[in-house]
Design a protein around this motif. Sequence first.
Motif, mmCIF file in Angstrom:
data_model
loop_
_atom_site.group_PDB
_atom_site.id
_atom_site.type_symbol
_atom_site.label_atom_id
_atom_site.label_comp_id
_atom_site.label_asym_id
_atom_site.label_seq_id
_atom_site.Cartn_x
_atom_site.Cartn_y
_atom_site.Cartn_z
ATOM 1 N N UNK B 33 0.841 -1.189 0.000
ATOM 2 C CA UNK B 33 0.000 0.000 0.000
ATOM 3 C C UNK B 33 0.884 1.248 0.000
ATOM 4 N N UNK B 34 0.338 2.309 -0.534
ATOM 5 C CA UNK B 34 0.980 3.623 -0.463
ATOM 6 C C UNK B 34 0.073 4.564 0.319
ATOM 7 N N UNK B 46 -3.676 5.794 -0.108
ATOM 8 C CA UNK B 46 -3.792 6.203 -1.503
ATOM 9 C C UNK B 46 -4.215 5.051 -2.395
ATOM 10 N N UNK B 47 -3.505 3.948 -2.305
ATOM 11 C CA UNK B 47 -3.738 2.870 -3.255
ATOM 12 C C UNK B 47 -3.174 1.575 -2.692
ATOM 13 N N UNK B 48 -3.807 0.468 -3.023
ATOM 14 C CA UNK B 48 -3.358 -0.860 -2.612
ATOM 15 C C UNK B 48 -3.165 -1.703 -3.860
ATOM 16 N N UNK B 73 6.813 0.966 -7.366
ATOM 17 C CA UNK B 73 7.014 2.382 -7.634
ATOM 18 C C UNK B 73 5.674 3.097 -7.616
ATOM 19 N N UNK B 74 5.733 4.353 -7.198
ATOM 20 C CA UNK B 74 4.561 5.232 -7.208
ATOM 21 C C UNK B 74 4.897 6.404 -8.119
ATOM 22 N N UNK B 75 4.066 6.624 -9.104
ATOM 23 C CA UNK B 75 4.222 7.752 -10.020
ATOM 24 C C UNK B 75 3.050 8.692 -9.820
ATOM 25 N N UNK B 76 3.368 9.960 -9.596
ATOM 26 C CA UNK B 76 2.351 10.998 -9.537
ATOM 27 C C UNK B 76 2.521 11.847 -10.791
ATOM 28 N N UNK B 88 4.589 7.114 1.940
ATOM 29 C CA UNK B 88 5.091 5.900 2.582
ATOM 30 C C UNK B 88 4.547 4.668 1.874
ATOM 31 N N UNK B 89 5.405 3.686 1.692
ATOM 32 C CA UNK B 89 4.902 2.387 1.280
ATOM 33 C C UNK B 89 4.757 1.520 2.524
#
Lengths: 115, 111
Positions: B33-34, B46-48, B73-76, B88-89
């Motif tokens: 999760x983020x 935010x997202x799972x 990875x998280x891309x905004x 945070x992850x």
Amino acid sequence: GAGVSQSPSNKVTEKGKDVELRCDPISGHTALYWYRQSLGQGLEFLIYFQGNSAPDKSGLPSDRFSAERTGGSVSTLTIQRTQQEDSAVYLCASTGTPTGGNIQYFGAGTRLSVL
Amino acid sequence: SQQGEEDPQALSIQEGENATMNCSYKTSINNLQWYRQNSGRGLVHLILIRSNEREKHSGRLRVTLDTSKKSSSLLITASRAADTASYFCATDASRDYKLSFGAGTTVTVRA
């Protein structure tokens, strides 16, 4: 309530005093977590309550820390004989059924400063 | 213990640019999760992404998961000033429903 509520939002205490931090989780959430976040750090797991099961206390850093959850709802984290290294933000989170992926809903935290 | 480690620790970008941050972890997971944390506030989910998923989108967010490399990875995209926060992850690696959080990436979006 609509979200997880923590009180107080800020607490300043003197070294050696006891403090109590309160967490009111989202209504109906069976799981409740306490974390500690030191400045610029990630979250350190402290304790986990799930329904009526015995709590998972494996993250409590010393026997000065304890927590209880009354009636499966409100939780209190108690720190006895506070030390300066206890200064941190204490975050509480709750979650509903774990089968939903364990998405946690956080309160705004209590910022504890031990002088 | 912190299983997830974010990289970079801090990131400063111009409004409109994309922000990418990475998370590495050590053990097998059920999901990753983020979360976002604005200054002085709690974390917001935010997202799972589940272990059998490779990519997931939510609005301007895109998350990838490579279980063979134990990384995410998280891309905004098209960042805004309101995206300024720490990210945070968190890995869910066990059956006891505890999450392990990394130390976070602090993102600053300049107007």
